[in-house]
Design a protein around this motif. Structure first.
Motif, mmCIF file in Angstrom:
data_model
loop_
_atom_site.group_PDB
_atom_site.id
_atom_site.type_symbol
_atom_site.label_atom_id
_atom_site.label_comp_id
_atom_site.label_asym_id
_atom_site.label_seq_id
_atom_site.Cartn_x
_atom_site.Cartn_y
_atom_site.Cartn_z
ATOM 1 N N ALA A 1 0.825 -1.212 0.000
ATOM 2 C CA ALA A 1 0.000 0.000 0.000
ATOM 3 C C ALA A 1 0.861 1.265 0.000
ATOM 4 N N LYS A 2 0.517 2.196 -0.863
ATOM 5 C CA LYS A 2 1.239 3.464 -0.933
ATOM 6 C C LYS A 2 0.766 4.446 0.127
ATOM 7 N N ASN A 3 -0.480 4.293 0.579
ATOM 8 C CA ASN A 3 -1.085 5.269 1.486
ATOM 9 C C ASN A 3 -1.172 4.729 2.911
ATOM 10 N N ASP A 4 -1.256 5.654 3.870
ATOM 11 C CA ASP A 4 -1.290 5.268 5.281
ATOM 12 C C ASP A 4 -2.640 4.705 5.704
ATOM 13 N N TRP A 5 -3.731 5.334 5.214
ATOM 14 C CA TRP A 5 -5.050 4.863 5.612
ATOM 15 C C TRP A 5 -5.480 3.687 4.739
ATOM 16 N N ILE A 6 -5.890 2.617 5.416
ATOM 17 C CA ILE A 6 -6.229 1.361 4.749
ATOM 18 C C ILE A 6 -7.685 0.998 5.020
ATOM 19 N N VAL A 7 -8.386 0.564 3.978
ATOM 20 C CA VAL A 7 -9.664 -0.133 4.177
ATOM 21 C C VAL A 7 -9.443 -1.554 3.666
ATOM 22 N N PHE A 8 -9.762 -2.534 4.518
ATOM 23 C CA PHE A 8 -9.445 -3.924 4.204
ATOM 24 C C PHE A 8 -10.702 -4.775 4.374
ATOM 25 N N PHE A 9 -11.594 -4.677 3.399
ATOM 26 C CA PHE A 9 -12.814 -5.466 3.400
ATOM 27 C C PHE A 9 -12.623 -6.725 2.566
ATOM 28 N N ASP A 10 -13.449 -7.729 2.833
ATOM 29 C CA ASP A 10 -13.479 -8.926 2.000
ATOM 30 C C ASP A 10 -14.386 -8.677 0.800
ATOM 31 N N LEU A 11 -14.199 -9.466 -0.259
ATOM 32 C CA LEU A 11 -15.004 -9.244 -1.458
ATOM 33 C C LEU A 11 -16.463 -9.622 -1.279
ATOM 34 N N ASP A 12 -16.770 -10.411 -0.253
ATOM 35 C CA ASP A 12 -18.177 -10.742 -0.011
ATOM 36 C C ASP A 12 -18.838 -9.771 0.962
ATOM 37 N N GLU A 13 -18.166 -8.649 1.223
ATOM 38 C CA GLU A 13 -18.739 -7.592 2.055
ATOM 39 C C GLU A 13 -19.101 -6.400 1.172
ATOM 40 N N TYR A 14 -20.269 -5.804 1.432
ATOM 41 C CA TYR A 14 -20.749 -4.692 0.609
ATOM 42 C C TYR A 14 -20.698 -3.394 1.401
ATOM 43 N N ILE A 15 -19.931 -2.426 0.888
ATOM 44 C CA ILE A 15 -19.783 -1.124 1.534
ATOM 45 C C ILE A 15 -20.888 -0.206 1.033
ATOM 46 N N THR A 16 -21.809 0.158 1.890
ATOM 47 C CA THR A 16 -22.943 0.999 1.504
ATOM 48 C C THR A 16 -22.495 2.446 1.320
ATOM 49 N N PRO A 17 -23.280 3.258 0.602
ATOM 50 C CA PRO A 17 -22.954 4.684 0.462
ATOM 51 C C PRO A 17 -22.848 5.390 1.811
ATOM 52 N N GLU A 18 -23.688 4.997 2.775
ATOM 53 C CA GLU A 18 -23.651 5.613 4.106
ATOM 54 C C GLU A 18 -22.332 5.285 4.817
ATOM 55 N N LEU A 19 -21.882 4.039 4.672
ATOM 56 C CA LEU A 19 -20.611 3.646 5.279
ATOM 57 C C LEU A 19 -19.455 4.352 4.587
ATOM 58 N N GLU A 20 -19.544 4.501 3.291
ATOM 59 C CA GLU A 20 -18.510 5.233 2.533
ATOM 60 C C GLU A 20 -18.343 6.651 3.075
ATOM 61 N N LYS A 21 -19.460 7.361 3.265
ATOM 62 C CA LYS A 21 -19.404 8.736 3.774
ATOM 63 C C LYS A 21 -18.765 8.784 5.161
ATOM 64 N N GLU A 22 -19.095 7.800 5.989
ATOM 65 C CA GLU A 22 -18.542 7.780 7.342
ATOM 66 C C GLU A 22 -17.042 7.511 7.314
ATOM 67 N N ILE A 23 -16.604 6.616 6.423
ATOM 68 C CA ILE A 23 -15.174 6.324 6.306
ATOM 69 C C ILE A 23 -14.401 7.571 5.889
ATOM 70 N N ILE A 24 -14.924 8.272 4.896
ATOM 71 C CA ILE A 24 -14.268 9.497 4.429
ATOM 72 C C ILE A 24 -14.217 10.527 5.552
ATOM 73 N N ALA A 25 -15.303 10.643 6.312
ATOM 74 C CA ALA A 25 -15.385 11.634 7.387
ATOM 75 C C ALA A 25 -14.367 11.361 8.489
ATOM 76 N N ILE A 26 -14.219 10.104 8.881
ATOM 77 C CA ILE A 26 -13.299 9.819 10.005
ATOM 78 C C ILE A 26 -11.835 9.932 9.591
ATOM 79 N N THR A 27 -11.531 9.691 8.310
ATOM 80 C CA THR A 27 -10.138 9.849 7.875
ATOM 81 C C THR A 27 -9.775 11.322 7.694
ATOM 82 N N LYS A 28 -10.771 12.159 7.453
ATOM 83 C CA LYS A 28 -10.533 13.603 7.304
ATOM 84 C C LYS A 28 -10.402 14.302 8.651
#
Length: 251
Positions: free
Chosen positions: A72-99
């Motif tokens: 990985a080139k970047n410090d912040w990592i998201v490490f989900f499995d391919l059988d896991e679905y990241i919802t738009p709501e979860l996406e927004k929360e991930i972006i918010a906490i890394t910011k």
């Protein structure tokens, strides 16, 4: 400014999940698959979608995941499995906490577990949480061959939104996953010089079934709850059978 994020995954024959997975991680600046020599179209599909794919023989889950972290080139990592679905709501929360500047170096995510098309709410599956977002400078996988966890230097937070976990494709696929986990657990016990006895073959699987099905209310999930409890108890039996075979050097 949003910190750059790397999305990592370990893959093996995940062709039916690749497109959905990559699309749900469109917010990531980099997506890397560590592929364990898939024999389907996983690799081709991933490359078409702009994913960096590195192929590596599978040793165990911790080794595979730590290898992925090194890419990985970047410090912040998201490490989900391919059988896991990241919802738009979860996406927004991930972006918010890394910011947002804070003291957390990792975040747990609760998973909604689906089995045979049904969401499982009992049997210990309701509060099934795991670390999926973290800063690689403060975290690494613990070295366990299976059921690997992340060791952190710093505080761990929790996200509010949940991820949907679709672990079941078909019966044989799910049973194969349990078999792999049993093999790795047996190997881990062998390394620790643990020896199986009659308790492990008969009492432990039996207790495991009733703990999941009765004590943890798995029966409330109907036939799916029964099948899950049965499969998991049989996986416990196979773990010690495989350990017994290791000591006798029988393939």
């Amino acid at each position: 400014m949003k910190p750059k994020i790397t999305a990592l995954a370990i893959t093996l024959n995940e062709e039916e999940n690749v497109k959905r997975y990559v699309q749900s991680l469109s917010f990531a600046d980099e997506i890397i698959f560590i592929d364990s020599n898939s024999t389907d179209t996983t690799v081709a599909l991933a490359k078409e979608l702009g994913v960096t794919v590195l192929q590596r023989n599978f040793d165990d889950f911790s080794t595979q995941r730590n290898f992925a972290l090194q890419q990985a080139k970047n410090d912040w990592i998201v490490f989900f499995d391919l059988d896991e679905y990241i919802t738009p709501e979860l996406e927004k929360e991930i972006i918010a906490i890394t910011k947002s500047p804070n003291d957390f170096v990792a975040y747990t995510v609760n998973r909604n577990f689906f089995f045979m098309g049904k969401r499982i709410k009992h049997g210990g599956w309701k509060n099934n949480k795991t670390i999926r977002i973290f800063n690689k400078n403060n975290c690494s996988y613990d070295g366990n061959l299976v059921n690997e966890t992340i060791t952190t230097i710093g505080k761990i937070g929790a996200l509010k939104n949940r991820v949907n976990h679709y672990s079941y494709k078909n019966f044989d696929d799910y049973n194969n996953k349990l078999n792999l986990h049993s093999q790795l657990q047996a190997k881990s016990l062998f390394i620790k010089n643990k020896r199986p006895n009659l308790f492990h073959f008969f009492i432990r699987p039996y207790c495991n079934f009733w703990w999941q099905y009765a004590c943890r209310l798995g029966f409330l999930d109907g036939k799916e709850g029964f099948i899950l409890a049965y499969l998991n108890s049989f996986a416990v039996f196979k773990r010690y059978l495989q350990l017994w075979l290791m000591y006798r050097k029988i393939d």
